[in-house]
Design a protein around this motif. Structure first.
Motif, PDB file in Angstrom:
ATOM      1  N   UNK A 204       0.848  -1.193   0.000  1.00 32.33           N
ATOM      2  CA  UNK A 204       0.000   0.000   0.000  1.00 32.33           C
ATOM      3  C   UNK A 204       0.883   1.242   0.000  1.00 32.33           C
ATOM      4  N   UNK A 205       0.558   2.194  -0.843  1.00 36.14           N
ATOM      5  CA  UNK A 205       1.308   3.443  -0.920  1.00 36.14           C
ATOM      6  C   UNK A 205       0.445   4.578  -0.394  1.00 36.14           C
ATOM      7  N   UNK A 206       0.977   5.307   0.584  1.00 43.58           N
ATOM      8  CA  UNK A 206       0.218   6.407   1.186  1.00 43.58           C
ATOM      9  C   UNK A 206       1.149   7.565   1.466  1.00 43.58           C
ATOM     10  N   UNK A 207       0.646   8.769   1.311  1.00 41.19           N
ATOM     11  CA  UNK A 207       1.398   9.928   1.756  1.00 41.19           C
ATOM     12  C   UNK A 207       1.482   9.940   3.272  1.00 41.19           C
ATOM     13  N   UNK A 208       2.392  10.724   3.780  1.00 41.81           N
ATOM     14  CA  UNK A 208       2.579  10.790   5.229  1.00 41.81           C
ATOM     15  C   UNK A 208       1.353  11.395   5.899  1.00 41.81           C
ATOM     16  N   UNK A 209       0.918  10.788   7.001  1.00 43.28           N
ATOM     17  CA  UNK A 209      -0.196  11.344   7.751  1.00 43.28           C
ATOM     18  C   UNK A 209       0.216  12.689   8.351  1.00 43.28           C
ATOM     19  N   UNK A 210      -0.780  13.538   8.551  1.00 39.32           N
ATOM     20  CA  UNK A 210      -0.525  14.817   9.214  1.00 39.32           C
ATOM     21  C   UNK A 210      -0.065  14.569  10.649  1.00 39.32           C
ATOM     22  N   UNK A 211       0.630  15.555  11.222  1.00 39.60           N
ATOM     23  CA  UNK A 211       1.091  15.448  12.606  1.00 39.60           C
ATOM     24  C   UNK A 211       0.696  16.698  13.383  1.00 39.60           C
ATOM     25  N   UNK A 212       0.340  16.499  14.626  1.00 39.95           N
ATOM     26  CA  UNK A 212       0.041  17.620  15.502  1.00 39.95           C
ATOM     27  C   UNK A 212       1.340  18.344  15.844  1.00 39.95           C
ATOM     28  N   UNK A 213       1.253  19.565  16.399  1.00 46.42           N
ATOM     29  CA  UNK A 213       2.479  20.270  16.810  1.00 46.42           C
ATOM     30  C   UNK A 213       3.301  19.480  17.822  1.00 46.42           C
ATOM     31  N   UNK A 214       2.640  18.575  18.561  1.00 49.79           N
ATOM     32  CA  UNK A 214       3.372  17.763  19.547  1.00 49.79           C
ATOM     33  C   UNK A 214       3.779  16.401  18.988  1.00 49.79           C
ATOM     34  N   UNK A 215       3.640  16.208  17.653  1.00 50.55           N
ATOM     35  CA  UNK A 215       4.182  15.019  17.008  1.00 50.55           C
ATOM     36  C   UNK A 215       3.303  13.791  16.995  1.00 50.55           C
ATOM     37  N   UNK A 216       1.993  13.967  17.080  1.00 51.99           N
ATOM     38  CA  UNK A 216       1.066  12.824  17.043  1.00 51.99           C
ATOM     39  C   UNK A 216       0.446  12.734  15.652  1.00 51.99           C
ATOM     40  N   UNK A 217       0.540  11.555  15.025  1.00 49.14           N
ATOM     41  CA  UNK A 217      -0.062  11.351  13.708  1.00 49.14           C
ATOM     42  C   UNK A 217      -1.580  11.361  13.808  1.00 49.14           C
ATOM     43  N   UNK A 218      -2.224  11.952  12.794  1.00 50.26           N
ATOM     44  CA  UNK A 218      -3.682  11.922  12.724  1.00 50.26           C
ATOM     45  C   UNK A 218      -4.097  12.026  11.267  1.00 50.26           C
ATOM     46  N   UNK A 219      -5.350  11.638  10.975  1.00 60.18           N
ATOM     47  CA  UNK A 219      -5.845  11.796   9.607  1.00 60.18           C
ATOM     48  C   UNK A 219      -7.289  12.240   9.546  1.00 60.18           C
ATOM     49  N   UNK A 220      -8.077  12.027  10.572  1.00 61.98           N
ATOM     50  CA  UNK A 220      -9.516  12.207  10.440  1.00 61.98           C
ATOM     51  C   UNK A 220      -9.972  13.656  10.523  1.00 61.98           C
TER      52      UNK A 220
END
Length: 320
Positions: free
Chosen positions: A196-212
Protein backbone atom coordinates in the motif's frame (compact mmCIF):
# COMPACT_ATOMS: atom_id res chain seq x y z
CA UNK A 1 5.89 -9.54 0.36
CA UNK A 2 3.63 -7.38 -1.83
CA UNK A 3 0.01 -8.41 -2.33
CA UNK A 4 -0.78 -8.44 -6.05
CA UNK A 5 -4.38 -8.98 -7.05
CA UNK A 6 -5.58 -11.81 -9.24
CA UNK A 7 -8.70 -11.34 -11.34
CA UNK A 8 -11.69 -13.49 -12.10
CA UNK A 9 -15.24 -13.18 -13.42
CA UNK A 10 -18.30 -12.94 -11.18
CA UNK A 11 -19.68 -16.17 -12.66
CA UNK A 12 -16.49 -18.11 -11.92
CA UNK A 13 -16.62 -17.02 -8.27
CA UNK A 14 -20.33 -17.70 -7.72
CA UNK A 15 -21.78 -14.22 -8.20
CA UNK A 16 -24.62 -12.92 -10.33
CA UNK A 17 -22.99 -10.86 -13.09
CA UNK A 18 -26.34 -9.50 -14.25
CA UNK A 19 -27.18 -8.11 -10.81
CA UNK A 20 -23.73 -6.55 -10.50
CA UNK A 21 -24.27 -5.07 -13.94
CA UNK A 22 -27.28 -3.20 -12.57
CA UNK A 23 -25.00 -1.10 -10.34
CA UNK A 24 -24.68 1.78 -12.81
CA UNK A 25 -28.46 2.11 -13.10
CA UNK A 26 -28.86 1.81 -9.32
CA UNK A 27 -26.38 4.66 -8.73
CA UNK A 28 -28.07 6.85 -11.37
CA UNK A 29 -31.52 6.12 -9.96
CA UNK A 30 -30.38 7.01 -6.45
CA UNK A 31 -28.53 10.09 -7.74
CA UNK A 32 -25.35 9.02 -6.01
CA UNK A 33 -23.20 11.46 -7.96
CA UNK A 34 -20.42 11.50 -5.37
CA UNK A 35 -19.68 7.76 -5.47
CA UNK A 36 -16.22 7.26 -6.94
CA UNK A 37 -15.33 3.58 -6.56
CA UNK A 38 -17.04 0.23 -6.01
CA UNK A 39 -14.97 -2.95 -5.79
CA UNK A 40 -15.68 -6.59 -4.91
CA UNK A 41 -13.10 -9.23 -3.99
CA UNK A 42 -14.25 -12.84 -3.66
CA UNK A 43 -12.07 -15.85 -2.96
CA UNK A 44 -9.06 -13.55 -3.02
CA UNK A 45 -9.72 -12.27 -6.54
CA UNK A 46 -11.10 -9.02 -7.89
CA UNK A 47 -14.38 -9.97 -9.57
CA UNK A 48 -16.00 -6.57 -9.98
CA UNK A 49 -14.66 -3.01 -10.21
CA UNK A 50 -16.39 0.23 -11.17
CA UNK A 51 -15.08 3.79 -11.18
CA UNK A 52 -16.90 7.10 -11.63
CA UNK A 53 -16.05 10.81 -11.74
CA UNK A 54 -12.78 10.18 -13.63
CA UNK A 55 -11.49 7.83 -10.91
CA UNK A 56 -9.53 4.68 -11.78
CA UNK A 57 -7.70 1.86 -9.98
CA UNK A 58 -4.83 4.20 -9.07
CA UNK A 59 -6.92 7.17 -7.87
CA UNK A 60 -6.88 7.80 -4.14
CA UNK A 61 -9.83 8.90 -2.06
CA UNK A 62 -10.02 10.29 1.48
CA UNK A 63 -10.26 7.44 3.98
CA UNK A 64 -11.71 9.51 6.86
CA UNK A 65 -12.58 7.29 9.87
CA UNK A 66 -11.40 4.10 8.20
CA UNK A 67 -8.18 5.38 9.79
CA UNK A 68 -9.64 4.42 13.16
CA UNK A 69 -9.89 0.78 12.12
CA UNK A 70 -6.34 0.90 10.76
CA UNK A 71 -5.18 2.16 14.17
CA UNK A 72 -6.82 -0.87 15.73
CA UNK A 73 -4.74 -3.16 13.51
CA UNK A 74 -1.63 -1.21 14.51
CA UNK A 75 -2.52 -1.75 18.17
CA UNK A 76 -2.61 -5.49 17.49
CA UNK A 77 0.81 -5.32 15.84
CA UNK A 78 2.21 -3.46 18.87
CA UNK A 79 0.72 -6.07 21.18
CA UNK A 80 2.06 -8.97 19.10
CA UNK A 81 5.58 -7.51 19.08
CA UNK A 82 5.65 -6.67 22.78
CA UNK A 83 5.71 -2.89 22.31
CA UNK A 84 2.49 -2.86 24.35
CA UNK A 85 2.27 -5.39 27.15
CA UNK A 86 -1.49 -5.52 27.55
CA UNK A 87 -4.64 -3.77 26.37
CA UNK A 88 -5.40 -3.21 30.04
CA UNK A 89 -2.32 -1.05 30.60
CA UNK A 90 -3.17 2.49 31.73
CA UNK A 91 -2.59 5.02 28.97
CA UNK A 92 -0.68 7.06 31.52
CA UNK A 93 2.18 4.56 31.09
CA UNK A 94 2.65 6.09 27.62
CA UNK A 95 1.16 9.57 28.01
CA UNK A 96 2.58 11.55 30.96
CA UNK A 97 -0.25 14.09 30.78
CA UNK A 98 -2.58 11.36 32.08
CA UNK A 99 -0.32 10.58 35.06
CA UNK A 100 -0.46 14.05 36.55
CA UNK A 101 -3.70 13.64 38.45
CA UNK A 102 -5.60 16.32 36.51
CA UNK A 103 -8.63 14.09 37.11
CA UNK A 104 -8.78 11.04 39.40
CA UNK A 105 -10.31 8.93 36.60
CA UNK A 106 -7.33 9.43 34.31
CA UNK A 107 -5.28 6.64 35.85
CA UNK A 108 -8.14 4.22 35.16
CA UNK A 109 -8.20 4.82 31.39
CA UNK A 110 -6.68 1.85 29.55
CA UNK A 111 -5.75 1.14 25.95
CA UNK A 112 -8.81 -1.09 25.73
CA UNK A 113 -11.02 1.85 26.65
CA UNK A 114 -9.61 3.83 23.71
CA UNK A 115 -10.26 0.91 21.34
CA UNK A 116 -13.89 0.68 22.49
CA UNK A 117 -14.59 4.44 22.62
CA UNK A 118 -15.21 4.26 26.35
CA UNK A 119 -12.55 6.55 27.85
CA UNK A 120 -15.25 8.59 29.59
CA UNK A 121 -13.79 11.92 28.42
CA UNK A 122 -16.51 14.48 27.63
CA UNK A 123 -17.29 14.91 23.92
CA UNK A 124 -19.56 17.11 21.83
CA UNK A 125 -19.39 16.38 18.10
CA UNK A 126 -21.41 19.44 17.10
CA UNK A 127 -23.90 19.75 14.22
CA UNK A 128 -23.12 17.31 11.38
CA UNK A 129 -20.16 16.15 13.48
CA UNK A 130 -18.08 19.22 12.61
CA UNK A 131 -16.25 18.81 15.92
CA UNK A 132 -15.90 22.28 17.52
CA UNK A 133 -13.95 20.74 20.39
CA UNK A 134 -11.32 19.53 17.93
CA UNK A 135 -11.04 22.99 16.39
CA UNK A 136 -10.44 24.40 19.86
CA UNK A 137 -7.75 21.79 20.52
CA UNK A 138 -6.02 22.56 17.23
CA UNK A 139 -5.34 26.11 18.43
CA UNK A 140 -3.00 24.68 21.11
CA UNK A 141 0.51 23.24 20.78
CA UNK A 142 0.23 20.23 23.07
CA UNK A 143 -2.91 18.40 21.98
CA UNK A 144 -2.51 15.55 24.46
CA UNK A 145 -2.23 17.94 27.40
CA UNK A 146 -5.30 19.76 26.07
CA UNK A 147 -7.35 16.54 26.00
CA UNK A 148 -6.13 15.76 29.51
CA UNK A 149 -7.71 19.06 30.60
CA UNK A 150 -11.12 18.17 29.14
CA UNK A 151 -13.68 17.17 31.77
CA UNK A 152 -14.44 13.52 32.43
CA UNK A 153 -18.09 12.64 31.91
CA UNK A 154 -18.13 8.93 32.79
CA UNK A 155 -15.98 6.42 34.61
CA UNK A 156 -13.69 4.73 32.03
CA UNK A 157 -15.25 1.62 30.52
CA UNK A 158 -18.79 2.39 31.63
CA UNK A 159 -20.26 3.84 28.42
CA UNK A 160 -19.65 4.03 24.66
CA UNK A 161 -19.41 7.46 23.01
CA UNK A 162 -18.06 7.77 19.46
CA UNK A 163 -15.44 10.52 19.62
CA UNK A 164 -12.15 11.74 18.22
CA UNK A 165 -10.38 12.04 21.58
CA UNK A 166 -9.95 8.30 22.00
CA UNK A 167 -8.38 7.67 18.60
CA UNK A 168 -6.06 10.66 18.90
CA UNK A 169 -4.87 9.34 22.27
CA UNK A 170 -4.52 5.84 20.79
CA UNK A 171 -2.36 7.20 17.97
CA UNK A 172 -0.16 8.88 20.60
CA UNK A 173 0.09 5.66 22.63
CA UNK A 174 1.07 3.66 19.53
CA UNK A 175 3.67 6.23 18.54
CA UNK A 176 5.23 6.35 22.01
CA UNK A 177 5.23 2.54 22.27
CA UNK A 178 6.94 2.30 18.88
CA UNK A 179 9.36 5.14 19.54
CA UNK A 180 8.32 7.17 16.51
CA UNK A 181 4.86 7.99 15.11
CA UNK A 182 1.91 5.72 14.42
CA UNK A 183 2.34 6.58 10.72
CA UNK A 184 5.91 5.22 10.70
CA UNK A 185 4.71 2.01 12.34
CA UNK A 186 1.87 1.72 9.83
CA UNK A 187 4.20 2.34 6.91
CA UNK A 188 6.77 -0.24 8.02
CA UNK A 189 4.65 -3.04 9.44
CA UNK A 190 1.27 -2.77 7.66
CA UNK A 191 1.38 -0.76 4.43
CA UNK A 192 4.72 -1.98 3.15
CA UNK A 193 3.93 -5.71 3.56
CA UNK A 194 0.56 -5.17 1.83
CA UNK A 195 2.04 -3.07 -0.98
CA UNK A 196 0.00 0.00 0.00
CA UNK A 197 1.31 3.44 -0.92
CA UNK A 198 0.22 6.41 1.19
CA UNK A 199 1.40 9.93 1.76
CA UNK A 200 2.58 10.79 5.23
CA UNK A 201 -0.20 11.34 7.75
CA UNK A 202 -0.52 14.82 9.21
CA UNK A 203 1.09 15.45 12.61
CA UNK A 204 0.04 17.62 15.50
CA UNK A 205 2.48 20.27 16.81
CA UNK A 206 3.37 17.76 19.55
CA UNK A 207 4.18 15.02 17.01
CA UNK A 208 1.07 12.82 17.04
CA UNK A 209 -0.06 11.35 13.71
CA UNK A 210 -3.68 11.92 12.72
CA UNK A 211 -5.85 11.80 9.61
CA UNK A 212 -9.52 12.21 10.44
CA UNK A 213 -9.41 15.98 10.78
CA UNK A 214 -8.56 18.69 8.25
CA UNK A 215 -5.10 18.20 6.85
CA UNK A 216 -5.53 14.50 6.11
CA UNK A 217 -5.26 14.81 2.33
CA UNK A 218 -2.04 12.82 2.06
CA UNK A 219 -3.58 9.78 3.78
CA UNK A 220 -5.79 8.97 0.79
CA UNK A 221 -5.91 5.34 -0.38
CA UNK A 222 -7.16 3.65 -3.53
CA UNK A 223 -10.08 1.21 -3.56
CA UNK A 224 -7.62 -1.63 -4.12
CA UNK A 225 -5.59 -0.51 -1.10
CA UNK A 226 -8.70 -0.63 1.08
CA UNK A 227 -9.52 -4.08 -0.29
CA UNK A 228 -6.08 -5.25 0.89
CA UNK A 229 -6.90 -4.16 4.43
CA UNK A 230 -10.23 -5.98 4.27
CA UNK A 231 -8.56 -9.07 2.81
CA UNK A 232 -6.03 -9.10 5.66
CA UNK A 233 -8.83 -9.12 8.23
CA UNK A 234 -10.85 -11.70 6.28
CA UNK A 235 -7.79 -13.98 6.39
CA UNK A 236 -7.29 -13.55 10.14
CA UNK A 237 -4.13 -11.47 9.84
CA UNK A 238 -2.27 -13.42 7.14
CA UNK A 239 -1.64 -12.33 3.54
CA UNK A 240 0.43 -14.30 1.01
CA UNK A 241 1.60 -16.62 3.79
CA UNK A 242 2.94 -13.79 5.95
CA UNK A 243 1.55 -13.17 9.42
CA UNK A 244 1.00 -9.42 9.91
CA UNK A 245 -1.41 -9.40 12.87
CA UNK A 246 -2.14 -12.30 15.19
CA UNK A 247 -5.35 -14.26 14.71
CA UNK A 248 -6.03 -13.90 18.42
CA UNK A 249 -6.07 -10.12 18.15
CA UNK A 250 -8.20 -10.11 14.98
CA UNK A 251 -10.84 -12.26 16.66
CA UNK A 252 -10.81 -10.09 19.78
CA UNK A 253 -10.98 -6.94 17.63
CA UNK A 254 -14.16 -8.18 15.96
CA UNK A 255 -15.97 -9.18 19.14
CA UNK A 256 -18.83 -6.84 20.22
CA UNK A 257 -17.84 -4.76 23.22
CA UNK A 258 -19.78 -4.59 26.46
CA UNK A 259 -21.19 -1.11 25.85
CA UNK A 260 -22.12 -1.42 22.16
CA UNK A 261 -23.01 -4.73 20.52
CA UNK A 262 -22.41 -3.17 17.08
CA UNK A 263 -18.82 -2.15 17.79
CA UNK A 264 -15.61 -4.04 18.49
CA UNK A 265 -12.15 -2.48 18.64
CA UNK A 266 -12.78 0.46 16.26
CA UNK A 267 -14.52 -1.93 13.82
CA UNK A 268 -18.26 -2.13 13.19
CA UNK A 269 -20.02 -5.46 13.72
CA UNK A 270 -22.56 -6.34 11.03
CA UNK A 271 -25.29 -8.96 11.10
CA UNK A 272 -23.18 -11.24 8.90
CA UNK A 273 -19.73 -9.70 9.01
CA UNK A 274 -17.62 -6.66 9.87
CA UNK A 275 -16.94 -3.21 8.48
CA UNK A 276 -14.96 -0.03 8.82
CA UNK A 277 -16.64 3.18 7.78
CA UNK A 278 -15.54 6.73 7.14
CA UNK A 279 -17.39 10.05 6.93
CA UNK A 280 -19.03 10.72 3.58
CA UNK A 281 -19.51 7.15 2.40
CA UNK A 282 -16.18 5.30 2.74
CA UNK A 283 -16.69 1.60 3.49
CA UNK A 284 -14.86 -1.71 3.72
CA UNK A 285 -17.32 -4.57 4.27
CA UNK A 286 -16.19 -8.11 5.11
CA UNK A 287 -18.48 -11.14 4.81
CA UNK A 288 -16.53 -14.13 6.15
CA UNK A 289 -19.02 -16.88 5.25
CA UNK A 290 -19.20 -15.66 1.65
CA UNK A 291 -15.42 -14.99 1.53
CA UNK A 292 -16.11 -11.48 0.23
CA UNK A 293 -14.65 -8.00 0.72
CA UNK A 294 -16.45 -4.99 -0.75
CA UNK A 295 -15.21 -1.41 -0.96
CA UNK A 296 -17.14 1.81 -1.56
CA UNK A 297 -15.51 5.24 -1.87
CA UNK A 298 -17.15 8.64 -2.31
CA UNK A 299 -16.31 12.32 -2.12
CA UNK A 300 -17.21 13.47 1.41
CA UNK A 301 -19.35 16.56 1.93
CA UNK A 302 -20.56 18.31 5.11
CA UNK A 303 -23.92 16.51 4.84
CA UNK A 304 -22.17 13.13 5.30
CA UNK A 305 -24.07 11.02 2.80
CA UNK A 306 -23.78 7.24 3.12
CA UNK A 307 -24.14 4.55 0.49
CA UNK A 308 -24.53 1.35 2.48
CA UNK A 309 -27.45 0.26 0.29
CA UNK A 310 -25.01 -0.30 -2.59
CA UNK A 311 -23.46 -3.06 -0.51
CA UNK A 312 -26.75 -4.39 0.89
CA UNK A 313 -28.94 -4.20 -2.22
CA UNK A 314 -26.47 -4.95 -5.02
CA UNK A 315 -23.14 -6.38 -3.89
CA UNK A 316 -24.31 -8.66 -1.09
CA UNK A 317 -27.41 -9.88 -2.95
CA UNK A 318 -25.36 -10.79 -6.01
CA UNK A 319 -23.94 -13.83 -4.21
CA UNK A 320 -25.47 -16.89 -5.88
Amino acid sequence: MNLEWQYSTPQAEGMDAEMLGDLDDFIKQKRYRLVNSVLVVRNGKIVFERYYNKYNENTRNQIKSIWKSILSLLTGICLDKGMIRSLDEPIGDYLPAFQRGVHPYHKAITIRHLLTMSSGIFWNGGVHYHCPMVEQMKRTRDWIAHVADVAMKDYPGSSYVYKEWDVLLLSAVIGNAFGNTSYELCEQLLYKPLGISSGRWAESPCGVSYTVMKGEEHSNLSARDLAKIGFLVLNNGIVEGQRIVSEHYIKEMLRPNDNNSSYGYLWWILENGYACKGFGGQEINILPKQNIVTVIQATPTPSSKTYGDIHKEILEKSVV
